[in-house]
Design a protein around this motif. Structure first.
Motif, mmCIF file in Angstrom:
data_model
loop_
_atom_site.group_PDB
_atom_site.id
_atom_site.type_symbol
_atom_site.label_atom_id
_atom_site.label_comp_id
_atom_site.label_asym_id
_atom_site.label_seq_id
_atom_site.Cartn_x
_atom_site.Cartn_y
_atom_site.Cartn_z
ATOM 1 N N UNK A 1 0.833 -1.207 0.000
ATOM 2 C CA UNK A 1 0.000 0.000 0.000
ATOM 3 C C UNK A 1 0.863 1.251 0.000
ATOM 4 N N UNK A 2 1.972 1.224 0.743
ATOM 5 C CA UNK A 2 2.898 2.366 0.742
ATOM 6 C C UNK A 2 3.492 2.580 -0.654
ATOM 7 N N UNK A 3 3.839 1.468 -1.320
ATOM 8 C CA UNK A 3 4.394 1.586 -2.668
ATOM 9 C C UNK A 3 3.377 2.185 -3.635
ATOM 10 N N UNK A 4 2.124 1.786 -3.501
ATOM 11 C CA UNK A 4 1.083 2.357 -4.365
ATOM 12 C C UNK A 4 0.934 3.855 -4.128
ATOM 13 N N UNK A 5 0.947 4.268 -2.859
ATOM 14 C CA UNK A 5 0.836 5.701 -2.542
ATOM 15 C C UNK A 5 2.049 6.460 -3.067
ATOM 16 N N UNK A 6 3.234 5.859 -2.930
ATOM 17 C CA UNK A 6 4.457 6.488 -3.446
ATOM 18 C C UNK A 6 4.381 6.644 -4.960
ATOM 19 N N UNK A 7 3.947 5.585 -5.635
ATOM 20 C CA UNK A 7 3.829 5.640 -7.090
ATOM 21 C C UNK A 7 2.868 6.741 -7.519
ATOM 22 N N UNK A 8 1.736 6.856 -6.837
ATOM 23 C CA UNK A 8 0.739 7.871 -7.199
ATOM 24 C C UNK A 8 1.258 9.288 -6.950
#
Length: 203
Positions: free
Chosen positions: A190-197
């Protein structure tokens, strides 16, 4: 004229041989992931593939040959995944879908770790071959593909971003496996998804 001498009779045998090799390769990739190289025997793989153990040597002379076949399976699996992701028009959506796939595999990661990553680490401990480099090459191909997606998004330093993403995946897979806690992958994914966004193209 016997059946074995009839025209075209060799084709079923060729197909049967190819099917056996395919089963052996598939099961080698799975069992090596689950048990590791040192704990896996040719008999384990033969049994799982439903192939007489004596026949294994017709296709693979040594365990290292089977490890190479397993690495080829990992490489082919990567090709399949990236080909499906390429069907998405947006590179950011491709990367999001990749991360979501990692999250979906969290239970497997908790039990066995990353298939290619754990194999690369184990092979690196051996002093008698180059299989560790072959495992590293599969991870390198993933890095290159991820970097191309960041490049297509117009991001600055796409190679560095790819390294951050893939190393984060390897790290969360390692911790998920070491602690037997799939929620680590869920949270870090989930952190990676937020970082990507949050990433924005340069200039």
């Amino acid at each position: 004229m016997t059946d074995s001498n009839k025209p075209g009779s060799a084709k079923p045998r060729v197909r049967a041989a190819a099917d056996k090799r395919r089963r052996l390769t598939t099961e080698a990739a799975r069992i090596l992931h689950e048990k590791g190289v040192e704990r896996t025997t040719l008999a384990d793989i033969a049994r799982a593939a439903d192939v007489p153990v004596g026949n294994v040597y017709y296709y693979f002379k040594t365990k290292d040959d089977l490890v190479r076949a397993a690495l080829s399976e990992h490489s082919a699996h990567l090709d399949t995944i990236t080909a499906r992701l390429e069907e998405l028009a947006d590179p950011r959506a491709r990367l999001r879908t990749l991360i979501e796939a990692w999250i979906d595999q969290r239970e497997v990661a908790a039990r066995f770790g990353c298939p290619t990553g754990t194999l690369a680490v184990e092979l690196d401990k051996r002093a008698d071959g180059t299989l560790d480099a072959e495992a590293g090459a599969v991870i390198g191909r993933l890095l290159e593909w991820v970097a191309r997606q960041f490049g297509a998004l117009g991001m600055e330093d796409p190679e560095g971003l790819a390294l951050s993403l893939v190393s984060s995946y390897q790290g969360m897979s390692l911790l998920t496996n070491a602690l037997r806690d799939p929620e680590i992958t869920a949270r870090e994914g989930a952190r990676l998804l937020a970082w990507l966004d949050s990433l924005q193209p340069q200039g």
